[in-house]
Motif scaffolding. Sequence first.
Motif, PDB file in Angstrom:
ATOM      1  N   ASP A  74     -39.875-105.044 -71.947  1.00 29.56           N
ATOM      2  CA  ASP A  74     -40.424-103.833 -72.290  1.00 29.56           C
ATOM      3  C   ASP A  74     -40.034-103.650 -70.021  1.00 29.56           C
ATOM      4  O   ASP A  74     -39.706-102.234 -70.272  1.00 29.56           O
ATOM      5  N   GLU A  75     -40.419-104.046 -69.568  1.00 33.78           N
ATOM      6  CA  GLU A  75     -40.720-104.273 -68.657  1.00 33.78           C
ATOM      7  C   GLU A  75     -39.111-104.172 -67.374  1.00 33.78           C
ATOM      8  O   GLU A  75     -39.331-103.160 -66.348  1.00 33.78           O
ATOM      9  N   ILE A  76     -38.604-104.867 -68.307  1.00 36.33           N
ATOM     10  CA  ILE A  76     -36.717-105.106 -67.733  1.00 36.33           C
ATOM     11  C   ILE A  76     -35.971-103.780 -68.090  1.00 36.33           C
ATOM     12  O   ILE A  76     -35.640-102.670 -67.001  1.00 36.33           O
ATOM     13  N   ASP A  77     -36.403-102.460 -69.075  1.00 36.77           N
ATOM     14  CA  ASP A  77     -36.050-101.187 -69.551  1.00 36.77           C
ATOM     15  C   ASP A  77     -36.713-100.027 -68.131  1.00 36.77           C
ATOM     16  O   ASP A  77     -36.176 -99.391 -67.964  1.00 36.77           O
ATOM     17  N   ASN A  78     -38.277-100.357 -67.484  1.00 40.33           N
ATOM     18  CA  ASN A  78     -39.026 -99.709 -67.085  1.00 40.33           C
ATOM     19  C   ASN A  78     -38.500 -99.691 -66.004  1.00 40.33           C
ATOM     20  O   ASN A  78     -38.908 -99.582 -64.854  1.00 40.33           O
ATOM     21  N   GLY A  79     -37.720-101.215 -65.354  1.00 40.21           N
ATOM     22  CA  GLY A  79     -37.799-101.277 -63.733  1.00 40.21           C
ATOM     23  C   GLY A  79     -39.336-102.199 -63.765  1.00 40.21           C
ATOM     24  O   GLY A  79     -40.065-102.453 -64.388  1.00 40.21           O
ATOM     25  N   PHE A  80     -38.697-103.250 -62.388  1.00 43.95           N
ATOM     26  CA  PHE A  80     -39.693-105.033 -62.976  1.00 43.95           C
ATOM     27  C   PHE A  80     -39.609-105.071 -61.242  1.00 43.95           C
ATOM     28  O   PHE A  80     -38.771-104.963 -60.648  1.00 43.95           O
ATOM     29  N   GLU A  81     -40.914-106.085 -60.585  1.00 37.87           N
ATOM     30  CA  GLU A  81     -40.572-106.918 -59.436  1.00 37.87           C
ATOM     31  C   GLU A  81     -41.107-107.953 -60.135  1.00 37.87           C
ATOM     32  O   GLU A  81     -41.295-108.469 -60.908  1.00 37.87           O
ATOM     33  N   THR A  82     -40.150-108.733 -59.233  1.00 30.92           N
ATOM     34  CA  THR A  82     -40.402-110.356 -59.200  1.00 30.92           C
ATOM     35  C   THR A  82     -40.441-111.250 -57.800  1.00 30.92           C
ATOM     36  O   THR A  82     -39.932-110.415 -56.855  1.00 30.92           O
TER      37      THR A  82
END
Length: 71
Positions: free
Chosen positions: A47-55
């Motif tokens: 779900d984080e991938i679909d809403n943008g994410f940080e790494t």
Amino acid sequence: MSKGTIAKSYKVGDKDETGVFVDLNFICPHCDFEDYKMILVRAKDFDEIDNGFETDQECYHCGKDMIVQCR
């Protein structure tokens, strides 16, 4: 605190029950080196991938840490 940068691009591969590989392209905020990484995102974090994410990543060229935002 790590410096941050925004991914120039990122591409999400095919998802399966274990996770998904994501290709990241970004410019290091420390040395301006254009870097490329492939990361594995676990299935529970889809779900984080679909809403943008940080790494958190380390520059291949200068070795310094940074936070890459994918949006």
